[in-house]
Every structure is written in structure tokens, then in C-alpha cells.
Design a protein around this motif. Structure first.
Motif, PDB file in Angstrom:
ATOM      1  N   PHE A 102     -23.407  20.159  29.391  1.00 60.46           N
ATOM      2  CA  PHE A 102     -21.829  19.908  29.333  1.00 60.46           C
ATOM      3  C   PHE A 102     -21.806  18.486  30.068  1.00 60.46           C
ATOM      4  O   PHE A 102     -22.362  17.924  31.099  1.00 60.46           O
ATOM      5  CB  PHE A 102     -21.319  20.732  30.717  1.00 60.46           C
ATOM      6  CG  PHE A 102     -21.001  22.280  30.199  1.00 60.46           C
ATOM      7  CD1 PHE A 102     -19.954  22.702  29.956  1.00 60.46           C
ATOM      8  CD2 PHE A 102     -22.164  23.071  29.822  1.00 60.46           C
ATOM      9  CE1 PHE A 102     -19.528  23.998  29.511  1.00 60.46           C
ATOM     10  CE2 PHE A 102     -22.142  24.290  29.414  1.00 60.46           C
ATOM     11  CZ  PHE A 102     -20.557  24.798  29.087  1.00 60.46           C
ATOM     12  N   ILE A 103     -20.887  17.672  29.708  1.00 71.48           N
ATOM     13  CA  ILE A 103     -20.673  16.479  29.983  1.00 71.48           C
ATOM     14  C   ILE A 103     -19.267  15.913  30.158  1.00 71.48           C
ATOM     15  O   ILE A 103     -18.323  16.617  29.385  1.00 71.48           O
ATOM     16  CB  ILE A 103     -21.378  15.193  29.198  1.00 71.48           C
ATOM     17  CG1 ILE A 103     -20.884  15.218  27.789  1.00 71.48           C
ATOM     18  CG2 ILE A 103     -22.851  15.529  29.275  1.00 71.48           C
ATOM     19  CD1 ILE A 103     -21.666  14.184  27.038  1.00 71.48           C
ATOM     20  N   LYS A 104     -18.978  15.147  31.089  1.00 71.99           N
ATOM     21  CA  LYS A 104     -17.330  14.482  31.089  1.00 71.99           C
ATOM     22  C   LYS A 104     -17.379  13.298  30.715  1.00 71.99           C
ATOM     23  O   LYS A 104     -18.183  12.472  31.027  1.00 71.99           O
ATOM     24  CB  LYS A 104     -17.062  14.636  32.690  1.00 71.99           C
ATOM     25  CG  LYS A 104     -16.538  15.846  33.038  1.00 71.99           C
ATOM     26  CD  LYS A 104     -16.029  15.630  34.318  1.00 71.99           C
ATOM     27  CE  LYS A 104     -15.366  16.849  35.040  1.00 71.99           C
ATOM     28  NZ  LYS A 104     -14.918  16.906  36.211  1.00 71.99           N
ATOM     29  N   VAL A 105     -16.529  12.571  30.093  1.00 70.17           N
ATOM     30  CA  VAL A 105     -16.118  11.349  29.683  1.00 70.17           C
ATOM     31  C   VAL A 105     -14.863  11.078  30.064  1.00 70.17           C
ATOM     32  O   VAL A 105     -13.727  11.500  29.543  1.00 70.17           O
ATOM     33  CB  VAL A 105     -16.440  11.053  28.215  1.00 70.17           C
ATOM     34  CG1 VAL A 105     -15.876   9.706  27.905  1.00 70.17           C
ATOM     35  CG2 VAL A 105     -17.739  11.124  27.861  1.00 70.17           C
ATOM     36  N   ASP A 106     -14.535   9.977  30.963  1.00 69.52           N
ATOM     37  CA  ASP A 106     -13.461   9.511  31.479  1.00 69.52           C
ATOM     38  C   ASP A 106     -12.661   8.679  30.329  1.00 69.52           C
ATOM     39  O   ASP A 106     -13.569   7.408  30.249  1.00 69.52           O
ATOM     40  CB  ASP A 106     -13.340   9.010  32.822  1.00 69.52           C
ATOM     41  CG  ASP A 106     -12.071   8.210  33.226  1.00 69.52           C
ATOM     42  OD1 ASP A 106     -11.382   7.610  32.633  1.00 69.52           O
ATOM     43  OD2 ASP A 106     -11.815   9.036  34.478  1.00 69.52           O
ATOM     44  N   TYR A 112     -26.414  22.150  21.642  1.00 68.75           N
ATOM     45  CA  TYR A 112     -25.070  22.255  21.669  1.00 68.75           C
ATOM     46  C   TYR A 112     -24.700  21.402  23.027  1.00 68.75           C
ATOM     47  O   TYR A 112     -25.176  21.440  24.087  1.00 68.75           O
ATOM     48  CB  TYR A 112     -24.127  23.641  22.037  1.00 68.75           C
ATOM     49  CG  TYR A 112     -24.125  24.191  20.452  1.00 68.75           C
ATOM     50  CD1 TYR A 112     -23.125  23.919  19.736  1.00 68.75           C
ATOM     51  CD2 TYR A 112     -24.858  25.237  20.249  1.00 68.75           C
ATOM     52  CE1 TYR A 112     -23.096  24.727  18.424  1.00 68.75           C
ATOM     53  CE2 TYR A 112     -24.988  25.806  19.005  1.00 68.75           C
ATOM     54  CZ  TYR A 112     -23.987  25.484  18.097  1.00 68.75           C
ATOM     55  OH  TYR A 112     -23.994  26.203  16.895  1.00 68.75           O
ATOM     56  N   THR A 113     -23.720  20.613  22.913  1.00 71.00           N
ATOM     57  CA  THR A 113     -23.206  19.670  23.959  1.00 71.00           C
ATOM     58  C   THR A 113     -21.729  19.828  24.094  1.00 71.00           C
ATOM     59  O   THR A 113     -20.939  19.665  23.101  1.00 71.00           O
ATOM     60  CB  THR A 113     -23.469  18.283  23.800  1.00 71.00           C
ATOM     61  OG1 THR A 113     -24.836  18.121  23.738  1.00 71.00           O
ATOM     62  CG2 THR A 113     -23.191  17.145  24.884  1.00 71.00           C
ATOM     63  N   PHE A 114     -21.022  20.245  25.236  1.00 71.51           N
ATOM     64  CA  PHE A 114     -19.740  20.577  25.421  1.00 71.51           C
ATOM     65  C   PHE A 114     -19.203  19.271  26.335  1.00 71.51           C
ATOM     66  O   PHE A 114     -19.673  18.965  27.362  1.00 71.51           O
ATOM     67  CB  PHE A 114     -19.523  21.750  26.152  1.00 71.51           C
ATOM     68  CG  PHE A 114     -18.344  22.375  25.912  1.00 71.51           C
ATOM     69  CD1 PHE A 114     -17.255  21.851  25.195  1.00 71.51           C
ATOM     70  CD2 PHE A 114     -18.178  23.700  26.558  1.00 71.51           C
ATOM     71  CE1 PHE A 114     -16.140  22.531  24.928  1.00 71.51           C
ATOM     72  CE2 PHE A 114     -16.836  24.269  26.501  1.00 71.51           C
ATOM     73  CZ  PHE A 114     -15.789  23.804  25.656  1.00 71.51           C
ATOM     74  N   VAL A 115     -18.148  18.689  25.677  1.00 63.61           N
ATOM     75  CA  VAL A 115     -17.840  17.205  26.199  1.00 63.61           C
ATOM     76  C   VAL A 115     -16.249  17.522  26.685  1.00 63.61           C
ATOM     77  O   VAL A 115     -15.334  17.890  25.827  1.00 63.61           O
ATOM     78  CB  VAL A 115     -17.977  16.239  25.360  1.00 63.61           C
ATOM     79  CG1 VAL A 115     -17.357  14.743  25.755  1.00 63.61           C
ATOM     80  CG2 VAL A 115     -19.390  15.963  24.623  1.00 63.61           C
TER      81      VAL A 115
END
Length: 105
Positions: free
Chosen positions: A52-56, A20-23
Motif C-alpha cells: 500500500f502506497i500513497k502518492v501526493d 499487488y500494489t494499491f496506490v
């Protein structure tokens, strides 16, 4: 730890894994994004088995368009490259509900 991602190839590699990847689709100008950020960071610390990743959305507009992002913050849970859940807005309970879908709650 939450990783900032702006490269489409790197994004595709991360979400394509068999885990799982939580974006967190966020923006620097977004007040609710700033408010929910500590909750997302804490979830990342508590759930080491999930990426866990963030995308601006401004810095990585191509990724945001691909994901169909129309509001910030938007949170999407991916598994094996497929969307497994989504929530829009700064609602901690909704983030916890997405985590529950992974079986790590």
C-alpha cells in the motif's frame, strides 16, 4: 503500513513487482482524501500481502501525470507494473472491491 512515495524510480520499482500494489493518489488539501485515509490505512493493516502506497499529486506531479490522475482521491491497483483496477472518490465499498480482485478479500 502505508508508504509515502514521491520518487518516480521508486514508484516504478514498487508497482513493477510480481505482487499487488494499491496506490492512493491523494492531496493534502483534499477533504474526501482525509476522510478515506483511515479506511486505506486499515486495509493496509489487514492485507499484508499487498503493498500500500500513497502518492501526493502535488509533491509527485510527474507520477500523477504518468498515471493520468484527474481527481483526488484516485485509487489504482497495480500488478506487475500493469493496472489491475481503479476507482475515483472516497467510497470504502469501492476500495474493498479492488482488494477483492487480488484474491485477498
Amino acid at each position: 503500513m502505508v508508504k509515502q512515495v514521491s520518487d518516480r524510480a521508486e514508484f516504478n520499482k514498487i508497482i513493477g513487482q510480481d505482487k499487488y500494489t494499491f496506490v492512493n493518489f491523494t492531496a493534502s488539501w483534499c477533504g474526501p482524501c482525509k476522510k478515506i485515509d483511515p479506511v486505506f490505512e486499515k486495509l493496509a493493516e489487514e492485507h499484508q500481502g499487498i503493498d500500500f502506497i500513497k502518492v501526493d499529486v502535488d509533491e509527485a506531479a510527474e507520477i500523477a501525470r504518468w498515471a493520468g490522475i484527474h481527481a483526488a482521491p484516485t485509487f489504482i491497483l497495480f500488478h506487475g507494473g500493469e493496472q489491475a483496477g481503479e476507482t475515483i472518490g472516497a467510497k470504502p465499498s469501492a476500495l474493498h472491491a479492488l482488494i477483492a480482485k487480488t484474491g485477498e478479500a
